[in-house]
Design a protein around this motif. Structure first.
Motif, PDB file in Angstrom:
ATOM      1  N   SER A 196     -31.253  68.944  59.522  1.00 56.27           N
ATOM      2  CA  SER A 196     -30.354  67.960  60.122  1.00 56.27           C
ATOM      3  C   SER A 196     -29.697  68.442  61.398  1.00 56.27           C
ATOM      4  O   SER A 196     -29.084  67.654  62.111  1.00 56.27           O
ATOM      5  CB  SER A 196     -29.267  67.580  59.112  1.00 56.27           C
ATOM      6  OG  SER A 196     -28.478  68.717  58.777  1.00 56.27           O
ATOM      7  N   GLY A 197     -29.783  69.730  61.695  1.00 54.46           N
ATOM      8  CA  GLY A 197     -29.096  70.266  62.860  1.00 54.46           C
ATOM      9  C   GLY A 197     -27.710  70.782  62.549  1.00 54.46           C
ATOM     10  O   GLY A 197     -27.074  71.413  63.404  1.00 54.46           O
ATOM     11  N   LEU A 198     -27.203  70.511  61.348  1.00 54.56           N
ATOM     12  CA  LEU A 198     -25.902  71.026  60.918  1.00 54.56           C
ATOM     13  C   LEU A 198     -26.150  72.319  60.140  1.00 54.56           C
ATOM     14  O   LEU A 198     -26.761  72.287  59.075  1.00 54.56           O
ATOM     15  CB  LEU A 198     -25.190  69.999  60.029  1.00 54.56           C
ATOM     16  CG  LEU A 198     -23.729  70.273  59.682  1.00 54.56           C
ATOM     17  CD1 LEU A 198     -22.878  70.255  60.937  1.00 54.56           C
ATOM     18  CD2 LEU A 198     -23.222  69.234  58.694  1.00 54.56           C
ATOM     19  N   PRO A 199     -25.703  73.475  60.666  1.00 53.07           N
ATOM     20  CA  PRO A 199     -26.086  74.757  60.042  1.00 53.07           C
ATOM     21  C   PRO A 199     -25.740  74.842  58.562  1.00 53.07           C
ATOM     22  O   PRO A 199     -26.564  75.280  57.749  1.00 53.07           O
ATOM     23  CB  PRO A 199     -25.314  75.789  60.877  1.00 53.07           C
ATOM     24  CG  PRO A 199     -25.074  75.127  62.193  1.00 53.07           C
ATOM     25  CD  PRO A 199     -24.893  73.670  61.885  1.00 53.07           C
ATOM     26  N   GLU A 200     -24.523  74.429  58.202  1.00 51.58           N
ATOM     27  CA  GLU A 200     -24.132  74.552  56.794  1.00 51.58           C
ATOM     28  C   GLU A 200     -24.996  73.671  55.900  1.00 51.58           C
ATOM     29  O   GLU A 200     -25.451  74.098  54.831  1.00 51.58           O
ATOM     30  CB  GLU A 200     -22.647  74.178  56.629  1.00 51.58           C
ATOM     31  CG  GLU A 200     -21.673  75.113  57.310  1.00 51.58           C
ATOM     32  CD  GLU A 200     -21.570  74.870  58.790  1.00 51.58           C
ATOM     33  OE1 GLU A 200     -22.209  73.912  59.289  1.00 51.58           O
ATOM     34  OE2 GLU A 200     -20.852  75.646  59.474  1.00 51.58           O
ATOM     35  N   ALA A 201     -25.220  72.417  56.338  1.00 46.08           N
ATOM     36  CA  ALA A 201     -26.053  71.524  55.538  1.00 46.08           C
ATOM     37  C   ALA A 201     -27.498  72.013  55.493  1.00 46.08           C
ATOM     38  O   ALA A 201     -28.172  71.879  54.465  1.00 46.08           O
ATOM     39  CB  ALA A 201     -25.992  70.103  56.097  1.00 46.08           C
TER      40      ALA A 201
END
Length: 455
Positions: A196-201
């Protein structure tokens, strides 16, 4: 989720605006009041320089400058009495302080008042007092507050737009993860979470994908275990059945001590020998089942392989059946073989599959050779049969097992060779059909030790 993120963003923006706007609004009101007081003081100073030496002189009347509507300007004598202009008849606090020799300004009720002494040294001969309504700075501040309020509304609106975008960007990966987890829960083990581009996710998605792949592999092995076990156990069951049927046929038909039975296998005269042979076959079945269970559970086992001992054991276990049908089994072990490492359980199952395949689909002598091939240990299993047809994938896993010994269906070699190849590759080796026809030969390249060459 999105509403909570949006609410948190708006609350943060509103708090930030209030933390800046409230002090700024108070500072603006004080600034406007100070500006008004400064203008009154400047007006009083300009008038003070025009005040004559004798404010009560009848032939020298004072002329005060014109001021804005609502502004009071007056001159007081030494007794704090109004001489000319507008203001209270008796001087108030600022006038008395100016008579003491110092300029004064303060807020008196609804008025801003500034008083300036007239004179030099210790003698003050008059006081100029200027006053203006206190609501003037308040009106100016109100206009400033209206502009600040409009700007604050614009900031909150921008924050809300950014909050909506941020909530979508933050909530979408989590919603996608929840959807993927729901698909996995419903049994779709092929479901995977996309980046998704969100590091944590993405870290959570990667962990979920690894867990899904691990679970899928475990379930695949568990599902394949029943098929693999049935294939491997089928040969041992057939042996036990043949032994018992031959003994029964010998007893019923009164054959000699070693007369071939209806299955073509030489039947022992003593039924107890047949029982012992059947028990040995059952013991081999138990060993096979234990091996397959351990391999299905993916238990790591990396130890030096005694290939000569494994081949000797295979020859002992498989010698009787080929010899009974006129197909001798020959085992050749060359000297100074390369080192090999792996699972003895897997090696035993691989050899059993290759030997069972040679007996089921081949003809003539079965030869097993352990040799060195370019620094790697190679085990060849060949027979004198015609070999499989050209273009047939002998390692393809097929359904619908046919014969009890070979597990073949629809003209193929069934599940056995597919199982053998998967076990070989799990051990880091290679299994191939090195010669198709005539005299087909299967070659097993055994993985070496730590310093061995990579396959």
């Amino acid at each position: 989720m999105r509403r909570r993120i949006l609410r948190a963003v708006i609350v943060a923006v509103v708090c930030a605006v209030l933390l800046f706007a409230v002090p700024l609004a108070v500072a603006a009101l004080r600034l406007y009041r100070q500006d008004e007081v400064r203008e009154l003081q400047q007006l009083a100073d300009r008038v003070a320089v025009t005040v004559p030496a004798d404010v009560h002189h009848p032939h020298d009347p004072m002329e005060l400058p014109r001021v804005e509507a609502g502004t009071w300007l007056g001159v007081y004598d030494e007794g704090a009495r109004l001489v000319t202009g507008a203001g209270p008849a008796r001087g108030d606090g600022p006038v008395r302080e100016a008579l003491a020799g110092r300029a004064s300004s303060r807020l008196l009720g609804d008025w801003l008042v500034a008083a300036v002494p007239v004179g030099s040294g210790e003698r003050v001969r008059a006081v100029v007092r200027a006053g203006a309504p206190a609501d003037g700075p308040l009106r100016r501040a109100a206009l400033t507050w209206a502009g600040m309020l409009a700007l604050a509304a614009l900031v909150v609106g921008v924050g809300a737009v950014l909050g909506v975008r941020s909530s979508r960007r933050l909530a979408h990966p989590l919603e996608a993860l929840a959807a993927t987890a729901g698909r996995l829960e419903s049994g779709d083990l092929a479901a995977r979470a996309a980046p998704s581009g969100l590091p944590e996710a993405d870290e959570v998605a990667a962990a979920l994908n690894r867990a899904a792949a691990r679970i899928e592999g475990l379930l695949r092995r568990e599902r394949a275990f029943s098929a693999d076990a049935s294939h491997q156990l089928r040969t041992a069951l057939t042996r036990a059945r043949l032994e018992l049927e031959s003994a029964l046929a010998t007893e019923q038909g009164g054959r000699g001590p070693h007369t071939p039975g209806p299955t073509g296998v030489e039947a022992p005269a003593d039924p107890r020998d047949a029982m012992r042979a059947a028990l040995e076959a059952l013991a081999r079945m138990e060993t096979t089942l234990d091996d397959l269970l351990a391999l299905a559970r993916d238990l790591p086992e990396q130890a030096p392989l005694d290939v000569a001992g494994l081949l000797a054991d295979a020859e002992r276990r498989w010698h009787g059946e080929p010899a009974a049908v006129g197909r001798p089994l020959r085992v050749v072990v060359e000297e100074q073989l390369p080192e090999a490492a792996g699972s003895a359980r897997a090696a035993r199952q691989i050899l059993d599959v290759l030997l069972a395949n040679a007996l089921a689909h081949g003809s003539g002598m079965v030869t097993v050779t352990a040799r060195e091939a370019a620094g790697v240990l190679a085990v060849d299993v060949e027979d004198e049969g015609p070999g499989p047809p050209e273009g047939e994938d002998v390692f393809a896993r097929r359904r619908g097992a046919g014969g009890p010994a070979d597990g073949a269906g629809d003209g193929g070699h069934g599940i056995g060779l597919a199982l053998a190849r998967s076990l070989v590759e799990a051990e880091g080796g290679r299994l191939m059909l090195s010669r198709r026809a005539p005299h087909p030969r299967f070659t097993w390249l055994v993985a070496g030790g730590r310093d061995g060459p990579a396959l």
